[in-house]
Design a protein around this motif. Structure first.
Motif, PDB file in Angstrom:
ATOM      1  N   GLY A 189       0.817  -1.205   0.000  1.00  0.00           N
ATOM      2  CA  GLY A 189       0.000   0.000   0.000  1.00  0.00           C
ATOM      3  C   GLY A 189       0.853   1.259   0.000  1.00  0.00           C
ATOM      4  N   SER A 190       1.917   1.232   0.776  1.00  0.00           N
ATOM      5  CA  SER A 190       2.829   2.369   0.828  1.00  0.00           C
ATOM      6  C   SER A 190       3.541   2.561  -0.506  1.00  0.00           C
ATOM      7  N   ASP A 191       3.978   1.447  -1.114  1.00  0.00           N
ATOM      8  CA  ASP A 191       4.660   1.534  -2.408  1.00  0.00           C
ATOM      9  C   ASP A 191       3.729   2.082  -3.489  1.00  0.00           C
ATOM     10  N   MET A 192       2.501   1.614  -3.501  1.00  0.00           N
ATOM     11  CA  MET A 192       1.547   2.068  -4.508  1.00  0.00           C
ATOM     12  C   MET A 192       1.180   3.532  -4.306  1.00  0.00           C
ATOM     13  N   ALA A 193       1.080   3.959  -3.041  1.00  0.00           N
ATOM     14  CA  ALA A 193       0.801   5.365  -2.762  1.00  0.00           C
ATOM     15  C   ALA A 193       1.934   6.240  -3.287  1.00  0.00           C
ATOM     16  N   SER A 194       3.167   5.768  -3.126  1.00  0.00           N
ATOM     17  CA  SER A 194       4.315   6.512  -3.624  1.00  0.00           C
ATOM     18  C   SER A 194       4.283   6.616  -5.146  1.00  0.00           C
ATOM     19  N   MET A 195       3.916   5.542  -5.808  1.00  0.00           N
ATOM     20  CA  MET A 195       3.826   5.565  -7.274  1.00  0.00           C
ATOM     21  C   MET A 195       2.749   6.525  -7.753  1.00  0.00           C
ATOM     22  N   ARG A 196       1.600   6.486  -7.098  1.00  0.00           N
ATOM     23  CA  ARG A 196       0.486   7.347  -7.499  1.00  0.00           C
ATOM     24  C   ARG A 196       0.768   8.806  -7.195  1.00  0.00           C
ATOM     25  N   HIS A 197       1.587   9.054  -6.179  1.00  0.00           N
ATOM     26  CA  HIS A 197       1.912  10.431  -5.806  1.00  0.00           C
ATOM     27  C   HIS A 197       2.642  11.163  -6.935  1.00  0.00           C
ATOM     28  N   GLU A 198       3.313  10.409  -7.808  1.00  0.00           N
ATOM     29  CA  GLU A 198       4.049  11.026  -8.911  1.00  0.00           C
ATOM     30  C   GLU A 198       3.142  11.859  -9.816  1.00  0.00           C
ATOM     31  N   THR A 199       1.863  11.482  -9.897  1.00  0.00           N
ATOM     32  CA  THR A 199       0.933  12.185 -10.791  1.00  0.00           C
ATOM     33  C   THR A 199      -0.140  12.951 -10.018  1.00  0.00           C
ATOM     34  N   MET A 200       0.042  13.110  -8.720  1.00  0.00           N
ATOM     35  CA  MET A 200      -0.916  13.884  -7.919  1.00  0.00           C
ATOM     36  C   MET A 200      -0.860  15.340  -8.383  1.00  0.00           C
ATOM     37  N   GLU A 201      -2.016  15.913  -8.724  1.00  0.00           N
ATOM     38  CA  GLU A 201      -2.037  17.229  -9.374  1.00  0.00           C
ATOM     39  C   GLU A 201      -1.608  18.353  -8.436  1.00  0.00           C
ATOM     40  N   VAL A 202      -2.102  18.351  -7.203  1.00  0.00           N
ATOM     41  CA  VAL A 202      -1.750  19.404  -6.256  1.00  0.00           C
ATOM     42  C   VAL A 202      -1.140  18.738  -5.021  1.00  0.00           C
TER      43      VAL A 202
END
Length: 207
Positions: A189-202
């Protein structure tokens, strides 16, 4: 008082110029997703990261580097995402630069846990002690991020950190006995959150 312990405390202090305050280790994404909403959910998340994710991996890398093993490229290869790689590399470069400036050395940079392990070879401290201080600084930074972004009260943040002391001690002890074959992560879950954070708009954190 052991002056080597004071030196380690200096290195792990928020005042040491590694810029740790700018990183959330994917925590910002997890908070935005609603996975972390209060002190209890933050505690559970951090226990997983410490025992089964970056905490255990970093502590093991640190201890192996402290023993004299060359772990820099292994640490880079273990980064689970672009932002995790940048987080470890940038902080490691900053840490090494500061230590080099203090001691007049030319040690090459390495990812943060490896850089700390290399620098700590000069200290007369046991591996679990060094690893525990490193993990405490790591957890403190994430608690601070949660205090700012959940938002979480300062007192609740400190309660979470206090509850983590036993976890940190246990992880540090295990890491001090671990080998290269023991390296691995299961905090998906932590790894996936880190990956998704790369495209977090704000966002307010680099990772």
């Amino acid at each position: 008082m052991n002056t080597d312990l004071l030196t380690l405390m200096q290195w792990m202090s928020p005042a040491f110029p590694v810029g740790g305050y700018a990183y959330s280790h994917g925590l910002e994404q997890a908070i935005d997703d609603g996975a972390i909403t209060d002190a209890d959910t933050l505690f559970d998340w951090l226990v997983t990261v410490l025992e089964h994710g970056t905490g255990m991996v970093d502590a093991t890398l640190l201890c192996l580097a402290l023993k004299g093993e060359d772990m820099a490229d292994t640490a880079r290869a273990l980064a689970s995402s672009k932002e995790r790689y940048q987080e470890a590399e940038a902080q490691g470069q900053a840490f090494t630069s500061a230590v080099n400036g203090i001691y007049g050395e030319q040690t090459p940079p390495a990812p943060l846990p490896v850089a700390v392990g290399i620098a700590a070879r000069r200290l007369d401290l046991i591996a679990p002690q060094v690893a525990a201080h490193y993990l405490h600084a790591f957890a403190s930074n994430l608690v601070s991020a949660a205090v700012r972004f959940v938002p979480l009260g300062q007192t609740d943040g400190q309660r979470v950190l206090k509850r983590l002391h036993g976890v940190i001690e246990g992880v540090a002890a295990r890491a001090s006995q671990a080998t290269l074959d023991d390296l691995g992560s299961a905090a998906l879950g932590s790894d996936m959150a880190s990956m998704r954070h790369e495209t977090m708009e704000v966002r307010i954190f680099k990772t």
